[in-house]
Write a protein that holds these residues in place. Sequence first.
Motif, short mmCIF file in Angstrom:
data_model
loop_
_atom_site.label_atom_id
_atom_site.label_comp_id
_atom_site.label_asym_id
_atom_site.label_seq_id
_atom_site.Cartn_x
_atom_site.Cartn_y
_atom_site.Cartn_z
N GLY A 159 45.89 38.05 25.92
CA GLY A 159 45.57 38.10 24.53
C GLY A 159 43.97 37.86 24.59
O GLY A 159 43.25 38.26 23.67
N LEU A 160 43.54 37.35 25.76
CA LEU A 160 42.03 36.87 25.92
C LEU A 160 41.30 38.18 26.43
O LEU A 160 39.98 38.08 26.83
N GLY A 161 42.06 39.29 26.92
CA GLY A 161 41.30 40.52 27.18
C GLY A 161 41.73 41.04 28.56
O GLY A 161 41.37 41.85 29.15
N GLU A 162 42.42 40.01 29.57
CA GLU A 162 42.78 40.17 30.71
C GLU A 162 44.20 41.03 30.96
O GLU A 162 45.16 40.33 31.24
N LYS A 163 44.25 42.13 30.55
CA LYS A 163 45.48 43.00 30.27
C LYS A 163 45.96 43.54 32.00
O LYS A 163 47.08 43.65 31.74
N ASN A 164 45.51 43.32 32.80
CA ASN A 164 45.87 43.84 34.13
C ASN A 164 45.81 42.39 35.19
O ASN A 164 46.17 42.99 36.25
N GLY A 165 45.92 41.48 34.53
CA GLY A 165 45.98 40.27 35.67
C GLY A 165 47.41 40.14 36.14
O GLY A 165 48.46 40.74 35.79
N LYS A 166 47.23 39.22 37.28
CA LYS A 166 48.53 39.03 38.11
C LYS A 166 48.93 37.64 38.32
O LYS A 166 47.80 36.89 38.09
N LEU A 167 49.99 37.18 38.42
CA LEU A 167 50.56 35.73 38.66
C LEU A 167 50.08 35.57 40.20
O LEU A 167 49.89 36.50 41.00
N ASP A 168 49.47 34.40 40.33
CA ASP A 168 49.18 33.92 41.73
C ASP A 168 50.46 34.38 42.67
O ASP A 168 51.45 34.06 42.10
N GLU A 169 50.11 34.69 43.99
CA GLU A 169 51.25 35.20 44.61
C GLU A 169 52.40 34.19 45.01
O GLU A 169 53.54 34.20 44.94
N ARG A 170 51.55 32.98 45.23
CA ARG A 170 52.56 31.90 45.55
C ARG A 170 53.36 31.34 44.36
O ARG A 170 54.69 31.18 44.47
N THR A 171 52.74 31.55 43.31
CA THR A 171 53.33 31.16 41.79
C THR A 171 54.55 32.31 41.68
O THR A 171 55.78 31.72 41.46
#
Length: 273
Positions: A159-171
């Motif tokens: 919603g804040l504009g980070e449309k292609n973000g990913k979860l941390d791999e460990r998370t």
Amino acid sequence: MPINPMDYSGKDTVLDVVRTERAKFYNIIDDPNNWYVQTRCSEWEVRDMVGHMIDVTEGYLSRWDMARKGEAAGALGWQAMSEGLNENAQAFRSLPREQGIWRLKSDSDTMMAIFEALTPDEWSGFMVTHPYTGPTPAFCYPAFQIMDYGVHTWDMKWGLGEKNGKLDERTAGVLVPYMFIIMQYTVDQESAKGVDAEFGVKVDGEWGGQWRVTVKDGTFSYKPAENLDDVQAIFHFKNASDFVLTTYQRFPGGEASGDPKVIDQIRHLFFKI
């Protein structure tokens, strides 16, 4: 997989992931400019994420107290989850922002203290009736908190504009085993009519693996697989984050190969929670 998040040996890592994702969640809600930002969840703003986390955390605390006292508790079922959680989250909109954030953080600290005190026997042997899913072993609750703080932080960042973000791999990695459980219990029986399929799931990375999945007569079953040569379709995820976010229906991730009909059936097999 570096640890088994369901085993007591993985407790320290699991709780560290909860703290890490919670800190990211707090970082967003602590900025007053974000309070009314629309998130990836179509009916929730950032303030509703806070309401949701108050709702689920206080629900857990109440159910843990009942379990400690040996009191009976009912469950509404997986299908009721989406509607119930939405109503409950929005019910906190009248709460002043500062009060809502304080209440969440206080609840969360209480919940974390309970998690930290769990013994090896309690980790897998103490059963708490979840408000929707029913009797559930204690080790699942820290994972539920990772799902909420991790996925919903992603929703807020979207919603804040980070449309292609990913979860941390460990998370995402510690959540991989739970995604199959979620799929197992969210098969939409209407969509599953006539589906008789065997497909593979491959997740790359140190937290990944490959699994053979069967869907027949509305039932979803799965097991680790050494090879997937004879399945009808394969869903291949380049990382654990895409697998988790696809399971939560944030987007249809993964590279699908094989029978187009089976691929389409599986893509539309699950109801959303």
